[in-house]
Motif scaffolding. Sequence first.
Motif, PDB file in Angstrom:
ATOM      1  N   ALA A  73       0.840  -1.189   0.000  1.00 48.88           N
ATOM      2  CA  ALA A  73       0.000   0.000   0.000  1.00 48.88           C
ATOM      3  C   ALA A  73       0.877   1.242   0.000  1.00 48.88           C
ATOM      4  CB  ALA A  73      -0.903  -0.021   1.238  1.00 48.88           C
ATOM      5  N   ALA A  74       0.404   2.305  -0.652  1.00 43.21           N
ATOM      6  CA  ALA A  74       1.229   3.498  -0.829  1.00 43.21           C
ATOM      7  C   ALA A  74       1.295   4.358   0.431  1.00 43.21           C
ATOM      8  CB  ALA A  74       0.690   4.323  -1.993  1.00 43.21           C
ATOM      9  N   LEU A  75       0.203   4.447   1.197  1.00 39.62           N
ATOM     10  CA  LEU A  75       0.170   5.347   2.346  1.00 39.62           C
ATOM     11  C   LEU A  75       0.980   4.765   3.495  1.00 39.62           C
ATOM     12  CD1 LEU A  75      -0.996   7.940   3.612  1.00 39.62           C
ATOM     13  CD2 LEU A  75      -2.961   6.578   4.349  1.00 39.62           C
ATOM     14  N   LEU A  76       1.895   5.575   4.028  1.00 40.94           N
ATOM     15  CA  LEU A  76       2.769   5.134   5.115  1.00 40.94           C
ATOM     16  C   LEU A  76       2.462   5.936   6.365  1.00 40.94           C
ATOM     17  CD1 LEU A  76       5.237   3.578   6.240  1.00 40.94           C
ATOM     18  CD2 LEU A  76       6.677   5.418   5.302  1.00 40.94           C
ATOM     19  N   GLY A  77       2.150   5.250   7.459  1.00 43.20           N
ATOM     20  CA  GLY A  77       1.947   5.905   8.739  1.00 43.20           C
ATOM     21  C   GLY A  77       3.275   6.059   9.454  1.00 43.20           C
ATOM     22  N   VAL A  78       3.618   7.289   9.819  1.00 38.62           N
ATOM     23  CA  VAL A  78       4.874   7.569  10.506  1.00 38.62           C
ATOM     24  C   VAL A  78       4.556   8.128  11.892  1.00 38.62           C
ATOM     25  CG1 VAL A  78       6.095   7.890   8.328  1.00 38.62           C
ATOM     26  CG2 VAL A  78       5.031   9.875   9.426  1.00 38.62           C
ATOM     27  N   TYR A  79       5.560   8.627  12.604  1.00 46.05           N
ATOM     28  CA  TYR A  79       5.326   9.182  13.940  1.00 46.05           C
ATOM     29  C   TYR A  79       6.208  10.401  14.137  1.00 46.05           C
ATOM     30  CZ  TYR A  79       9.768   6.991  15.242  1.00 46.05           C
ATOM     31  OH  TYR A  79      11.095   6.643  15.298  1.00 46.05           O
ATOM     32  N   TRP A  80       5.759  11.298  14.996  1.00 43.59           N
ATOM     33  CA  TRP A  80       6.547  12.460  15.385  1.00 43.59           C
ATOM     34  C   TRP A  80       7.373  12.067  16.612  1.00 43.59           C
ATOM     35  CZ3 TRP A  80       6.718  16.977  12.653  1.00 43.59           C
ATOM     36  CH2 TRP A  80       7.442  18.035  13.232  1.00 43.59           C
ATOM     37  N   PRO A  81       8.700  12.231  16.586  1.00 43.82           N
ATOM     38  CA  PRO A  81       9.538  11.714  17.679  1.00 43.82           C
ATOM     39  C   PRO A  81       9.310  12.446  19.001  1.00 43.82           C
ATOM     40  CG  PRO A  81      10.834  13.094  16.197  1.00 43.82           C
ATOM     41  CD  PRO A  81       9.495  12.918  15.550  1.00 43.82           C
ATOM     42  N   LEU A  82       9.161  11.668  20.065  1.00 44.59           N
ATOM     43  CA  LEU A  82       8.966  12.188  21.412  1.00 44.59           C
ATOM     44  C   LEU A  82       9.892  11.474  22.381  1.00 44.59           C
ATOM     45  CD1 LEU A  82       5.057  12.120  21.581  1.00 44.59           C
ATOM     46  CD2 LEU A  82       6.473  14.154  21.270  1.00 44.59           C
ATOM     47  N   ARG A  83      10.282  12.136  23.424  1.00 42.73           N
ATOM     48  CA  ARG A  83      10.953  11.503  24.568  1.00 42.73           C
ATOM     49  C   ARG A  83      12.170  10.687  24.157  1.00 42.73           C
ATOM     50  NH1 ARG A  83       5.205   9.135  26.835  1.00 42.73           N
ATOM     51  NH2 ARG A  83       4.232  11.124  27.325  1.00 42.73           N
ATOM     52  N   GLY A  84      12.953  11.197  23.221  1.00 41.83           N
ATOM     53  CA  GLY A  84      14.174  10.512  22.827  1.00 41.83           C
ATOM     54  C   GLY A  84      13.982   9.393  21.832  1.00 41.83           C
ATOM     55  N   GLU A  85      12.793   9.271  21.243  1.00 42.24           N
ATOM     56  CA  GLU A  85      12.573   8.240  20.222  1.00 42.24           C
ATOM     57  C   GLU A  85      13.458   8.506  19.004  1.00 42.24           C
ATOM     58  OE1 GLU A  85       7.834   7.430  21.197  1.00 42.24           O
ATOM     59  OE2 GLU A  85       8.429   8.805  19.611  1.00 42.24           O
ATOM     60  N   PRO A  86      13.785   7.472  18.229  1.00 43.13           N
ATOM     61  CA  PRO A  86      14.545   7.698  16.993  1.00 43.13           C
ATOM     62  C   PRO A  86      13.873   8.750  16.123  1.00 43.13           C
ATOM     63  CG  PRO A  86      14.454   5.359  17.479  1.00 43.13           C
ATOM     64  CD  PRO A  86      13.543   6.038  18.472  1.00 43.13           C
ATOM     65  N   ASP A  87      14.653   9.741  15.724  1.00 41.64           N
ATOM     66  CA  ASP A  87      14.135  10.850  14.917  1.00 41.64           C
ATOM     67  C   ASP A  87      14.382  10.535  13.448  1.00 41.64           C
ATOM     68  OD1 ASP A  87      13.450  13.205  13.683  1.00 41.64           O
ATOM     69  OD2 ASP A  87      14.600  14.494  15.037  1.00 41.64           O
ATOM     70  N   LEU A  88      13.322  10.238  12.718  1.00 39.42           N
ATOM     71  CA  LEU A  88      13.420   9.837  11.310  1.00 39.42           C
ATOM     72  C   LEU A  88      12.930  10.940  10.371  1.00 39.42           C
ATOM     73  CD1 LEU A  88      12.171   6.124  11.514  1.00 39.42           C
ATOM     74  CD2 LEU A  88      14.450   7.061  11.926  1.00 39.42           C
ATOM     75  N   GLN A  89      12.941  12.177  10.810  1.00 41.10           N
ATOM     76  CA  GLN A  89      12.415  13.241   9.958  1.00 41.10           C
ATOM     77  C   GLN A  89      13.172  13.406   8.641  1.00 41.10           C
ATOM     78  OE1 GLN A  89      10.497  16.728  12.013  1.00 41.10           O
ATOM     79  NE2 GLN A  89      11.672  15.951  13.755  1.00 41.10           N
ATOM     80  N   PRO A  90      14.508  13.233   8.599  1.00 39.18           N
ATOM     81  CA  PRO A  90      15.173  13.273   7.285  1.00 39.18           C
ATOM     82  C   PRO A  90      14.655  12.190   6.334  1.00 39.18           C
ATOM     83  CG  PRO A  90      16.785  13.571   9.027  1.00 39.18           C
ATOM     84  CD  PRO A  90      15.506  13.169   9.697  1.00 39.18           C
ATOM     85  N   LEU A  91      14.355  11.011   6.876  1.00 43.08           N
ATOM     86  CA  LEU A  91      13.772   9.944   6.066  1.00 43.08           C
ATOM     87  C   LEU A  91      12.405  10.359   5.540  1.00 43.08           C
ATOM     88  CD1 LEU A  91      13.394   6.966   5.061  1.00 43.08           C
ATOM     89  CD2 LEU A  91      12.456   6.496   7.343  1.00 43.08           C
ATOM     90  N   TYR A  92      11.570  10.941   6.410  1.00 42.04           N
ATOM     91  CA  TYR A  92      10.246  11.357   5.979  1.00 42.04           C
ATOM     92  C   TYR A  92      10.330  12.357   4.830  1.00 42.04           C
ATOM     93  CZ  TYR A  92       8.977   9.563  10.660  1.00 42.04           C
ATOM     94  OH  TYR A  92       8.808   8.794  11.786  1.00 42.04           O
ATOM     95  N   ALA A  93      11.262  13.300   4.944  1.00 47.23           N
ATOM     96  CA  ALA A  93      11.412  14.300   3.882  1.00 47.23           C
ATOM     97  C   ALA A  93      11.823  13.634   2.575  1.00 47.23           C
ATOM     98  CB  ALA A  93      12.443  15.342   4.298  1.00 47.23           C
ATOM     99  N   GLU A  94      12.714  12.655   2.648  1.00 49.20           N
ATOM    100  CA  GLU A  94      13.145  11.954   1.434  1.00 49.20           C
ATOM    101  C   GLU A  94      11.990  11.175   0.813  1.00 49.20           C
ATOM    102  OE1 GLU A  94      16.608   8.785  -0.060  1.00 49.20           O
ATOM    103  OE2 GLU A  94      16.684   9.667   1.955  1.00 49.20           O
ATOM    104  N   LEU A  95      11.208  10.511   1.644  1.00 52.16           N
ATOM    105  CA  LEU A  95      10.060   9.764   1.135  1.00 52.16           C
ATOM    106  C   LEU A  95       9.037  10.701   0.494  1.00 52.16           C
ATOM    107  CD1 LEU A  95       9.533   7.234   4.075  1.00 52.16           C
ATOM    108  CD2 LEU A  95      10.353   6.695   1.775  1.00 52.16           C
TER     109      LEU A  95
END
Length: 208
Positions: A73-95
Amino acid sequence: MTGEPRIPCGHAAQPASAHANDAIAHIADKASLRATLKAARRALDPLEKARLDALIGARVLAWWRGHTAAGAAALLGVYWPLRGEPDLQPLYAELARAGVPLALPLVVAPDCALAFVEWVPGEAMVSDRMGVAVPAVQRVVDRPGVLLVPCLGFTEERFRLGYGGGYYDRTLEKEPRPVTVGIAYAGDQVAFAAGPHDVALDCVITEQ
């Protein structure tokens, strides 16, 4: 679900890394586990955290490319990093640049499943009732077919330890279940007895 993963995952859970105390694996009480894992994340050097986050992002990207090649499926559910969670925002921007539509979870009420809203990196954000960043303009979408699920901890059997709210467990109760990819640091692997409402993730991706 506690059986074999429904999808292949080339980056299985690994033994605890140096940033976590070795004693974590022997703590059975979930409250104690949460406290210990939170302390380990607070102690993680920012530069080392950024390095680990980049490694995790690269592994998630490789997994996503392989998964979509199989007709996911094309739609990907992601998360906003909180409390020291892995920050994947550069990945989100690339996607997003590659045309992948993204969605963020939204807490609509206590003891309820999560809703999901369309999200484009860079758009205006506000804080929801839980203090989590969500788009200022909320465009509700169906539950994504694939979810990146942040883990405070996880077991060898891919059961997730969260913050105790149960939002993801309630979200995953409804069939058909989305593909769930746990996101964590390798040192977050722990051991605890799964409860009746715990739902095993399909795989867990760490820096290892």
